[in-house]
Design a protein around this motif. Structure first.
Motif, PDB file in Angstrom:
ATOM      1  N   ARG A  61       0.828  -1.207   0.000  1.00 20.86           N
ATOM      2  CA  ARG A  61       0.000   0.000   0.000  1.00 20.86           C
ATOM      3  C   ARG A  61       0.860   1.254   0.000  1.00 20.86           C
ATOM      4  NH1 ARG A  61      -3.130  -3.641   2.954  1.00 20.86           N
ATOM      5  NH2 ARG A  61      -5.267  -3.877   2.183  1.00 20.86           N
ATOM      6  N   LEU A  62       2.053   1.186   0.591  1.00 24.16           N
ATOM      7  CA  LEU A  62       2.977   2.318   0.518  1.00 24.16           C
ATOM      8  C   LEU A  62       3.426   2.536  -0.920  1.00 24.16           C
ATOM      9  CD1 LEU A  62       4.890   4.480   1.636  1.00 24.16           C
ATOM     10  CD2 LEU A  62       6.517   2.653   2.174  1.00 24.16           C
ATOM     11  N   ILE A  63       3.768   1.463  -1.614  1.00 21.42           N
ATOM     12  CA  ILE A  63       4.154   1.576  -3.026  1.00 21.42           C
ATOM     13  C   ILE A  63       3.016   2.201  -3.829  1.00 21.42           C
ATOM     14  CG2 ILE A  63       4.833   0.291  -5.084  1.00 21.42           C
ATOM     15  CD1 ILE A  63       6.988   0.193  -2.996  1.00 21.42           C
ATOM     16  N   ARG A  64       1.811   1.725  -3.591  1.00 20.40           N
ATOM     17  CA  ARG A  64       0.657   2.274  -4.321  1.00 20.40           C
ATOM     18  C   ARG A  64       0.464   3.752  -4.016  1.00 20.40           C
ATOM     19  NH1 ARG A  64      -5.145   0.090  -2.711  1.00 20.40           N
ATOM     20  NH2 ARG A  64      -4.622   1.411  -0.915  1.00 20.40           N
ATOM     21  N   ALA A  65       0.596   4.141  -2.744  1.00 22.85           N
ATOM     22  CA  ALA A  65       0.386   5.541  -2.362  1.00 22.85           C
ATOM     23  C   ALA A  65       1.387   6.463  -3.034  1.00 22.85           C
ATOM     24  CB  ALA A  65       0.477   5.686  -0.840  1.00 22.85           C
ATOM     25  N   VAL A  66       2.635   6.007  -3.189  1.00 20.85           N
ATOM     26  CA  VAL A  66       3.662   6.843  -3.821  1.00 20.85           C
ATOM     27  C   VAL A  66       3.464   6.899  -5.329  1.00 20.85           C
ATOM     28  CG1 VAL A  66       6.145   7.098  -4.229  1.00 20.85           C
ATOM     29  CG2 VAL A  66       5.335   6.393  -1.983  1.00 20.85           C
ATOM     30  N   LEU A  67       3.139   5.756  -5.941  1.00 20.26           N
ATOM     31  CA  LEU A  67       3.073   5.689  -7.402  1.00 20.26           C
ATOM     32  C   LEU A  67       1.771   6.244  -7.974  1.00 20.26           C
ATOM     33  CD1 LEU A  67       5.649   3.986  -7.251  1.00 20.26           C
ATOM     34  CD2 LEU A  67       4.615   2.403  -8.883  1.00 20.26           C
ATOM     35  N   GLU A  68       0.668   6.060  -7.244  1.00 18.82           N
ATOM     36  CA  GLU A  68      -0.664   6.308  -7.816  1.00 18.82           C
ATOM     37  C   GLU A  68      -0.812   7.676  -8.479  1.00 18.82           C
ATOM     38  OE1 GLU A  68      -4.661   4.071  -6.429  1.00 18.82           O
ATOM     39  OE2 GLU A  68      -3.777   5.469  -4.998  1.00 18.82           O
ATOM     40  N   PRO A  69      -0.303   8.772  -7.883  1.00 17.97           N
ATOM     41  CA  PRO A  69      -0.530  10.076  -8.519  1.00 17.97           C
ATOM     42  C   PRO A  69       0.182  10.267  -9.856  1.00 17.97           C
ATOM     43  CG  PRO A  69       0.039  10.327  -6.186  1.00 17.97           C
ATOM     44  CD  PRO A  69       0.336   8.910  -6.558  1.00 17.97           C
ATOM     45  N   VAL A  70       1.226   9.479 -10.116  1.00 17.66           N
ATOM     46  CA  VAL A  70       2.043   9.743 -11.318  1.00 17.66           C
ATOM     47  C   VAL A  70       2.203   8.537 -12.223  1.00 17.66           C
ATOM     48  CG1 VAL A  70       3.352  11.578 -10.188  1.00 17.66           C
ATOM     49  CG2 VAL A  70       4.197   9.233 -10.067  1.00 17.66           C
ATOM     50  N   CYS A  71       1.832   7.356 -11.771  1.00 16.58           N
ATOM     51  CA  CYS A  71       2.048   6.149 -12.576  1.00 16.58           C
ATOM     52  C   CYS A  71       1.247   6.234 -13.871  1.00 16.58           C
ATOM     53  CB  CYS A  71       1.643   4.903 -11.781  1.00 16.58           C
ATOM     54  SG  CYS A  71       2.051   3.346 -12.619  1.00 16.58           S
ATOM     55  N   ALA A 159      12.768   3.170  -5.881  1.00 17.39           N
ATOM     56  CA  ALA A 159      13.846   3.719  -6.704  1.00 17.39           C
ATOM     57  C   ALA A 159      13.922   3.006  -8.049  1.00 17.39           C
ATOM     58  CB  ALA A 159      15.180   3.611  -5.962  1.00 17.39           C
ATOM     59  N   GLN A 160      13.754   1.680  -8.042  1.00 19.55           N
ATOM     60  CA  GLN A 160      13.784   0.925  -9.302  1.00 19.55           C
ATOM     61  C   GLN A 160      12.565   1.232 -10.163  1.00 19.55           C
ATOM     62  OE1 GLN A 160      16.379  -0.711 -10.358  1.00 19.55           O
ATOM     63  NE2 GLN A 160      17.411  -0.189  -8.436  1.00 19.55           N
ATOM     64  N   LEU A 161      11.418   1.433  -9.538  1.00 21.64           N
ATOM     65  CA  LEU A 161      10.218   1.765 -10.303  1.00 21.64           C
ATOM     66  C   LEU A 161      10.344   3.149 -10.939  1.00 21.64           C
ATOM     67  CD1 LEU A 161       7.535   0.287  -7.897  1.00 21.64           C
ATOM     68  CD2 LEU A 161       8.124  -0.552 -10.183  1.00 21.64           C
ATOM     69  N   HIS A 162      11.022   4.077 -10.261  1.00 25.97           N
ATOM     70  CA  HIS A 162      11.302   5.364 -10.902  1.00 25.97           C
ATOM     71  C   HIS A 162      12.196   5.169 -12.110  1.00 25.97           C
ATOM     72  CE1 HIS A 162      12.765   9.339 -11.812  1.00 25.97           C
ATOM     73  NE2 HIS A 162      13.996   8.932 -11.575  1.00 25.97           N
ATOM     74  N   ASN A 163      13.230   4.352 -11.959  1.00 28.36           N
ATOM     75  CA  ASN A 163      14.138   4.105 -13.087  1.00 28.36           C
ATOM     76  C   ASN A 163      13.405   3.493 -14.268  1.00 28.36           C
ATOM     77  OD1 ASN A 163      16.247   5.051 -11.519  1.00 28.36           O
ATOM     78  ND2 ASN A 163      16.908   3.008 -10.869  1.00 28.36           N
ATOM     79  N   ALA A 164      12.320   2.784 -13.976  1.00 23.82           N
ATOM     80  CA  ALA A 164      11.519   2.170 -15.041  1.00 23.82           C
ATOM     81  C   ALA A 164      10.481   3.134 -15.606  1.00 23.82           C
ATOM     82  CB  ALA A 164      10.827   0.923 -14.502  1.00 23.82           C
ATOM     83  N   GLY A 167       7.283   5.827 -11.593  1.00 24.59           N
ATOM     84  CA  GLY A 167       7.054   6.534 -10.343  1.00 24.59           C
ATOM     85  C   GLY A 167       7.913   7.770 -10.230  1.00 24.59           C
ATOM     86  N   PRO A 168       7.732   8.527  -9.161  1.00 26.56           N
ATOM     87  CA  PRO A 168       8.492   9.757  -8.958  1.00 26.56           C
ATOM     88  C   PRO A 168       9.943   9.453  -8.593  1.00 26.56           C
ATOM     89  CG  PRO A 168       7.207   9.282  -7.010  1.00 26.56           C
ATOM     90  CD  PRO A 168       6.820   8.252  -8.026  1.00 26.56           C
ATOM     91  N   ILE A 169      10.765  10.488  -8.628  1.00 29.33           N
ATOM     92  CA  ILE A 169      12.161  10.336  -8.218  1.00 29.33           C
ATOM     93  C   ILE A 169      12.221   9.937  -6.756  1.00 29.33           C
ATOM     94  CG2 ILE A 169      14.336  11.561  -7.854  1.00 29.33           C
ATOM     95  CD1 ILE A 169      13.605  13.358 -10.210  1.00 29.33           C
ATOM     96  N   VAL A 170      12.987   8.899  -6.472  1.00 23.79           N
ATOM     97  CA  VAL A 170      13.212   8.450  -5.098  1.00 23.79           C
ATOM     98  C   VAL A 170      14.717   8.329  -4.907  1.00 23.79           C
ATOM     99  CG1 VAL A 170      12.879   6.614  -3.413  1.00 23.79           C
ATOM    100  CG2 VAL A 170      11.010   7.241  -4.948  1.00 23.79           C
ATOM    101  N   ASN A 171      15.259   9.223  -4.099  1.00 19.22           N
ATOM    102  CA  ASN A 171      16.692   9.215  -3.805  1.00 19.22           C
ATOM    103  C   ASN A 171      16.898   8.449  -2.505  1.00 19.22           C
ATOM    104  OD1 ASN A 171      19.282  10.030  -2.700  1.00 19.22           O
ATOM    105  ND2 ASN A 171      19.350  11.583  -4.318  1.00 19.22           N
ATOM    106  N   THR A 172      17.479   7.253  -2.616  1.00 22.97           N
ATOM    107  CA  THR A 172      17.606   6.405  -1.428  1.00 22.97           C
ATOM    108  C   THR A 172      18.521   7.034  -0.379  1.00 22.97           C
ATOM    109  OG1 THR A 172      19.351   5.146  -2.549  1.00 22.97           O
ATOM    110  CG2 THR A 172      17.105   4.277  -2.663  1.00 22.97           C
ATOM    111  N   GLU A 173      19.531   7.775  -0.812  1.00 24.01           N
ATOM    112  CA  GLU A 173      20.434   8.408   0.152  1.00 24.01           C
ATOM    113  C   GLU A 173      19.697   9.490   0.932  1.00 24.01           C
ATOM    114  OE1 GLU A 173      23.483   9.365   2.560  1.00 24.01           O
ATOM    115  OE2 GLU A 173      23.292   7.611   1.268  1.00 24.01           O
ATOM    116  N   ASN A 174      18.857  10.260   0.253  1.00 28.85           N
ATOM    117  CA  ASN A 174      18.074  11.283   0.960  1.00 28.85           C
ATOM    118  C   ASN A 174      17.107  10.657   1.955  1.00 28.85           C
ATOM    119  OD1 ASN A 174      19.397  13.211  -0.526  1.00 28.85           O
ATOM    120  ND2 ASN A 174      17.670  13.686  -1.870  1.00 28.85           N
ATOM    121  N   ALA A 175      16.496   9.542   1.557  1.00 23.43           N
ATOM    122  CA  ALA A 175      15.589   8.854   2.482  1.00 23.43           C
ATOM    123  C   ALA A 175      16.347   8.342   3.701  1.00 23.43           C
ATOM    124  CB  ALA A 175      14.893   7.697   1.764  1.00 23.43           C
ATOM    125  N   ALA A 176      17.546   7.807   3.465  1.00 27.50           N
ATOM    126  CA  ALA A 176      18.368   7.327   4.582  1.00 27.50           C
ATOM    127  C   ALA A 176      18.770   8.476   5.497  1.00 27.50           C
ATOM    128  CB  ALA A 176      19.606   6.614   4.045  1.00 27.50           C
TER     129      ALA A 176
END
Length: 345
Positions: A61-71, A159-164, A167-176
């Protein structure tokens, strides 16, 4: 009578040492996000233009919440074994199974097996040597996880779904770094006077909280926090939409400051916890104002958790980690007494 919350426990080194495993796990959340982002294997000839995306497993559901607006294609979070009947070779099936409950799950194994049988593209987040990882083909997108943290695995998948291009840009370092900043502010080495997570625990000490998130992801963080509070204390904790919480607030009985805790029947106070995403829309901001005004009229204390800056995922991580630290300090202050007593949660 309720179990007594002892705020002195929050600054007692001996007590905190007893909770070292829980606090250390929170403190290393950023490291787990970095670790999970290191090892992804993508077929060299892969072209990602799916007809639809189906997400299953922990944090679907987290994946869906992030992707849904832009997928750019239809997207669903699938909670059942197997797959919907319409899924075929033109679709992408994303499976998150970083925990033992996931990579040993017959339901998720059935989903992977069915996706492979139908020729769908599979993206799997799971340990490399897990049973479910042995089921995928060489054409699958493999995100090999190194921990059992479903949130860290979800960030790596996003992050991989953005590369595909899904989805939106997801910077794993910023999240960390977002997780690291919360860990620094909420470390057990900071005393109560300068520690927002310990302060939150004190606010929840004698409370049944109502939780509201001011955006889709903040609402998801509020549900995760409610679960953590129930697990830590055995108490009620309700995460709900603004309209539902407003109805509860309108019926809150005023707190009697002169009640004798030893002779009078006691009820826990209601506390409104707002997970505030300053980047929410006007409708959500208006809902937040209505909640604050109604709580003030009802004499209900308001606690606010700020999301800070950054991307949607960064802000979600900030809200979630602050809440989880607060719930952990609540358990420490109560010494798990109410949870052990089996109170309704």
């Amino acid at each position: 009578m309720f179990s007594e919350f002892d705020e002195a426990r929050l600054d007692d080194p001996a007590v905190l040492a007893d909770y070292d495993d829980q606090l250390r796990r929170l403190a290393t959340a950023g490291a787990r996000i970095r670790s999970e982002a290191l090892d992804a294997r993508i077929p060299a000839d892969l072209t990602m233009t799916p007809r639809g995306v189906i997400v299953a497993g922990a944090e679907a559901r987290l994946i869906r919440a992030v992707l849904e607006p832009v997928c750019p294609v239809p997207l669903i979070a699938w909670p059942l074994p197997g797959l919907p009947g319409w899924v075929g070779a033109l679709d992408l099936v994303v499976v998150l199974a970083s925990e033992a409950e996931g990579y040993q799950s017959p339901a998720l194994m059935a989903t992977v097996a069915e996706a492979t049988r139908r020729g769908a593209q599979v993206m799997l987040a799971a340990p490399e040597d897990s049973p479910i990882a042995q089921m995928i083909s060489s054409q699958a997108i493999q995100v090999f996880t190194r921990s059992d943290d479903p949130t860290a695995a979800a960030v790596a998948v996003l992050a991989q779904l953005h590369n595909a291009g899904l989805g939106p840009i997801v910077n794993t370092e910023n999240a960390a770094e977002a997780a690291d900043m919360v860990a620094e502010e909420s470390t057990p080495h900071r005393d109560l006077s300068s520690n927002p997570a310990k302060d939150l625990a004190c606010a929840l000490a004698d409370a049944d909280p109502l939780l509201w998130g001011g955006s889709v992801l903040a609402a998801r963080a509020s549900r995760r926090l409610a679960e953590a509070i129930r697990a830590a204390s055995g108490r009620h904790a309700l995460a709900a939409d603004a309209d539902e919480i407003l109805e509860v607030l309108r019926h809150v009985k005023p707190h009697d400051p002169f009640a004798d805790p030893f002779t009078d029947e006691q009820q826990r106070r209601t506390v409104l916890v707002i997970l505030d995403d300053e980047h929410s829309g006007e409708a959500e901001q208006q809902s937040g104002r209505s909640l604050r005004e109604t709580a003030q009229r009802s004499g209900v204390r308001i606690c606010e958790i700020g999301a800070g800056q950054g991307s949607e995922v960064d802000r979600y991580i900030t809200l979630l980690m602050q809440g989880l630290y607060g719930a952990t300090y609540l358990a420490i202050g109560l010494d798990g007494q109410e949870g052990r007593l089996g109170a309704d949660g």
